[in-house]
Design a protein around this motif. Structure first.
Motif, PDB file in Angstrom:
ATOM      1  N   ILE A 167       0.772  -1.215  -0.026  1.00  0.00           N
ATOM      2  CA  ILE A 167      -0.125  -0.137   0.034  1.00  0.00           C
ATOM      3  C   ILE A 167       0.956   1.311   0.199  1.00  0.00           C
ATOM      4  N   GLY A 170       2.522   1.817  -3.621  1.00  0.00           N
ATOM      5  CA  GLY A 170       1.344   1.926  -4.469  1.00  0.00           C
ATOM      6  C   GLY A 170       0.749   3.297  -4.325  1.00  0.00           C
ATOM      7  N   THR A 171       0.671   3.824  -3.072  1.00  0.00           N
ATOM      8  CA  THR A 171       0.470   5.212  -2.763  1.00  0.00           C
ATOM      9  C   THR A 171       1.222   6.107  -3.168  1.00  0.00           C
ATOM     10  N   ALA A 174       0.828   6.483  -6.990  1.00  0.00           N
ATOM     11  CA  ALA A 174      -0.222   7.077  -7.438  1.00  0.00           C
ATOM     12  C   ALA A 174      -0.178   8.732  -7.308  1.00  0.00           C
ATOM     13  N   ASP A 329      -7.780   5.527 -10.476  1.00  0.00           N
ATOM     14  CA  ASP A 329      -6.919   4.617 -10.046  1.00  0.00           C
ATOM     15  C   ASP A 329      -6.083   5.185  -8.883  1.00  0.00           C
ATOM     16  N   LYS A 332      -8.324   6.756  -6.204  1.00  0.00           N
ATOM     17  CA  LYS A 332      -8.700   5.429  -5.574  1.00  0.00           C
ATOM     18  C   LYS A 332      -7.660   5.168  -4.497  1.00  0.00           C
ATOM     19  N   TRP A 333      -6.251   5.125  -4.857  1.00  0.00           N
ATOM     20  CA  TRP A 333      -5.111   4.561  -4.005  1.00  0.00           C
ATOM     21  C   TRP A 333      -5.106   5.923  -2.871  1.00  0.00           C
ATOM     22  N   PHE A 337      -6.236   4.848   1.116  1.00  0.00           N
ATOM     23  CA  PHE A 337      -4.896   4.653   1.664  1.00  0.00           C
ATOM     24  C   PHE A 337      -5.226   4.323   3.171  1.00  0.00           C
ATOM     25  N   LYS A 340      -7.432   1.130   3.831  1.00  0.00           N
ATOM     26  CA  LYS A 340      -6.591  -0.178   3.359  1.00  0.00           C
ATOM     27  C   LYS A 340      -5.283  -0.335   4.407  1.00  0.00           C
TER      28      LYS A 340
END
Length: 637
Positions: A167, A170-171, A174, A329, A332-333, A337, A340
């Protein structure tokens, strides 16, 4: 990962109070930093491809297929790679678009492979640390928690640290993607960019709203799944009991209720998970309609009503439509955050809770080495209770000399088995001390202490492996003839010979394909094969018939003076020839001496003996001292 590696990882990790859960999560992947760097690079490639893949079509529409070509810095770079003629430019743009898609797919595949690698090996390290810790924790910890809870932490919660790392990466990506995408959109048209982001508040709201609900439902489902795992494990262990008392329907009802709770929790979670994409797609459709309507008007205005050199073009509108689709996307990330990360943080904390649990039984920093050899064993005014204020042993004082055959006898519930657990430091005394050659066992390294004892428990635990490997569990390098000799002396050789593959027969889970008496004889053989100077047996004859009990008694007689034997039993036929017998009542030693002395004294031992004679007459014990010594028995130097 070996137990040593897991212990070193734990030492480097440090106490939970000194590091955040995020630092501890990243620690498990610190050795994989090259793979993480490669993953970040591949994500960068994927992001770049995602930002560029709409441009070949935009350039084709705006520049190649028009009489008044539009240019820009991206047009310039793309066209610099292409020939001057129109057919060549068309083919070149097709090739560039195809190349971008292939590179994107390849980068995505490589990312998935690296993700799988990092997840698998990082989670393996987490599980290794957790499993090693669970093995070190004392019996009180394990007895206070259902086995299913530990299984769930090992199997499911162990993914928490990787989830945190995933996470976080990915964040971060993003955020970079959203920044670059917004910059490109603003460079093309500020008004249309603002229109595109008009749906951003709805996106953020839906992510927050549904993310919160999904998080709550996920935590609820996780806990119910953990409870279901524990319930199933306990129910399967109760199968013999439920069959004996005809409680199958009741157990099925409990199982059905537990499964129903799990199903309902999953369906509640699934309902939120399905509403979420519905809301997402609806918002995207609204956004697409805004961009298409407003962008179409801008194209009509700038190209037909009042043409301007740098006005809105069809190609630019295509890019905006593509970016709007990809806007979800990264948003969303970013929006999800916290929801999740909290889910994975909760799982990681459940892991770290165990890793940080205090070890009641552990080596002191300066623990002594104590090589296994015959030693005296003393209970120095020992008191002990499993719960504060409720003693099961009170001021027990007893000494066992090397080579003696000693027994602790008395009714059930008098603390006999608790004494054995104190010997091996499964628990520590509430007061007093257990000593080997005068040394408090709390000052001795655990591994050295426990290497002194071969322990036969009442449970007679069997491994789902061969009979030979079960017997050799304490000495894996033992030769086959030693294994067979131990089985013979334990009275197991005859029934092992009747098994389909003899010593190579694989036992089922828990040794269910053996009778209780057969499992006990295998357990005794396992102890006899051990090189430990103390042979400790907890109710060793409870599941044996008179013939095999007699055989075991003869075996124990032959071991006298060669090993120190400690028996805990309520069957006094087994202790007649012991050097010393300790009689216990209510957690205290109330009498001690040899069999004849205790009978002469009368009292509790004589009463127990008369009761046993009433149930079963005493059979003469064959003299074992005159038999030839077996090579499995040896004297320590």
């Amino acid at each position: 990962m070996s137990p040593t590696d897991a212990r070193q990882d734990r030492d480097r990790l440090g106490a939970g109070a000194q590091r955040t859960v995020y630092e501890r999560a990243f620690f498990y992947f610190s050795t994989d930093w090259r793979w993480i760097a490669m993953l970040v690079a591949l994500i960068g490639v994927s992001v770049a491809v995602g930002l560029l893949e709409a441009w070949p079509l935009a350039i084709l529409v705006d520049t190649v297929l028009t009489h008044e070509p539009r240019t820009g810095w991206l047009h310039h770079y793309f066209l610099a790679l292409l020939p001057d003629d129109k057919p060549g430019q068309i083919l070149g743009l097709v090739f560039i678009g195809l190349t971008l898609q292939v590179v994107g797919y390849a980068a995505w595949m490589a990312r998935m492979m690296i993700n799988a690698y990092l997840s698998a090996w990082g989670t393996t390290r987490v599980r290794a640390s957790l499993f090693a810790k669970l093995q070190r924790l004392d019996l009180a910890y394990h007895q206070s928690r259902p086995l299913g809870d530990s299984l769930y932490r090992l199997t499911t919660d162990a993914f928490g640290p990787w989830g945190i790392v995933d996470i976080m990466i990915g964040t971060s990506v993003a955020a970079v993607t959203l920044t670059v995408m917004t910059t490109i959109m603003l460079s093309r048209n500020v008004g249309l960019t603002v229109a595109a982001f008009a749906v951003a508040p709805l996106i953020l709201w839906s992510n927050w709203r549904f993310g919160l609900r999904i998080h709550q439902r996920a935590l609820e489902s996780k806990q119910i799944d953990a409870d279901l795992t524990a319930h199933i494990q306990q129910a399967m262990a109760r199968v013999p009991l439920s069959q004996a008392f005809r409680r199958e329907s009741c157990e099925f009802h409990r199982f059905d209720e537990a499964v129903s709770r799990s199903v309902k929790a999953v369906l509640r979670l699934n309902w939120q998970e399905q509403l979420y994409p519905l809301a997402r797609d609806t918002i995207l459709s609204v956004g697409s309609a805004i961009i298409l309507g407003y962008g179409g008007w801008l194209v009509y205005r700038d190209q037909f009503l009042a043409p301007v050199p740098d006005g809105m073009t069809v190609g630019a509108l295509i890019v905006f439509m593509d970016y709007l689709r990809k806007l979800w996307d990264p948003l969303k990330w970013l929006a999800e955050f916290f929801s999740k990360i909290r889910t994975f943080e909760a799982a990681a904390r459940r892991v770290f809770f165990v890793l940080d649990a205090p070890e009641a039984i552990k080596d002191k920093p300066n623990a002594r080495a104590l090589a296994p050899r015959p030693r005296s064993l003393a209970f120095d005014h020992v008191s002990f209770g499993y719960e504060p204020g409720r003693l099961v042993l009170s001021n027990v004082a007893a000494t066992i000399a090397p080579g003696e055959m000693t027994a602790f006898v008395g009714p059930s519930g008098t603390g006999k088995s608790s004494l054995l657990k104190l010997m091996l430091r499964f628990h520590d005394p509430s007061s007093g001390a257990v000593r080997l050659d005068g040394v408090d066992v709390r000052d001795v390294r655990l591994a050295d202490l426990r290497s002194h004892f071969a322990f036969v428990t009442q449970d007679n635990l069997m491994l789902p492996t061969t009979v030979a490997e079960n017997i050799a569990y304490g000495r894996p390098a033992a030769a086959r003839d030693e294994i067979e000799a131990a089985a013979t002396l334990a009275g197991a050789a005859d029934f092992v010979a009747d098994l389909p593959k003899g010593y190579d027969t694989t036992l089922s889970e828990g040794g269910a394909n053996l009778s209780g008496g057969q499992r006990q004889r295998v357990a005794i053989a396992r102890a006899l094969l051990s090189a430990a100077p103390f042979l400790v047996l907890d109710e060793p004859t409870s599941a044996l018939d008179p013939q095999n009990e007699q055989m075991l008694i003869e075996t124990l007689h032959r071991l006298k003076r060669r090993r120190t034997i400690v028996l805990v039993t309520h069957r006094l036929h087994s202790v007649v020839d012991c050097d010393r017998i300790f009689v216990m009542e209510a957690g205290r030693i109330v009498a001690r001496g040899r069999h004849e002395q205790l009978l002469a004294q009368g009292g509790p031992y004589a009463a127990l003996w008369r009761g046993e004679l009433t149930e079963r007459p005493l059979e003469p014990v064959a003299a074992a001292e005159n038999k030839r010594d077996h090579p499995i028995f040896y004297r320590y130097s």
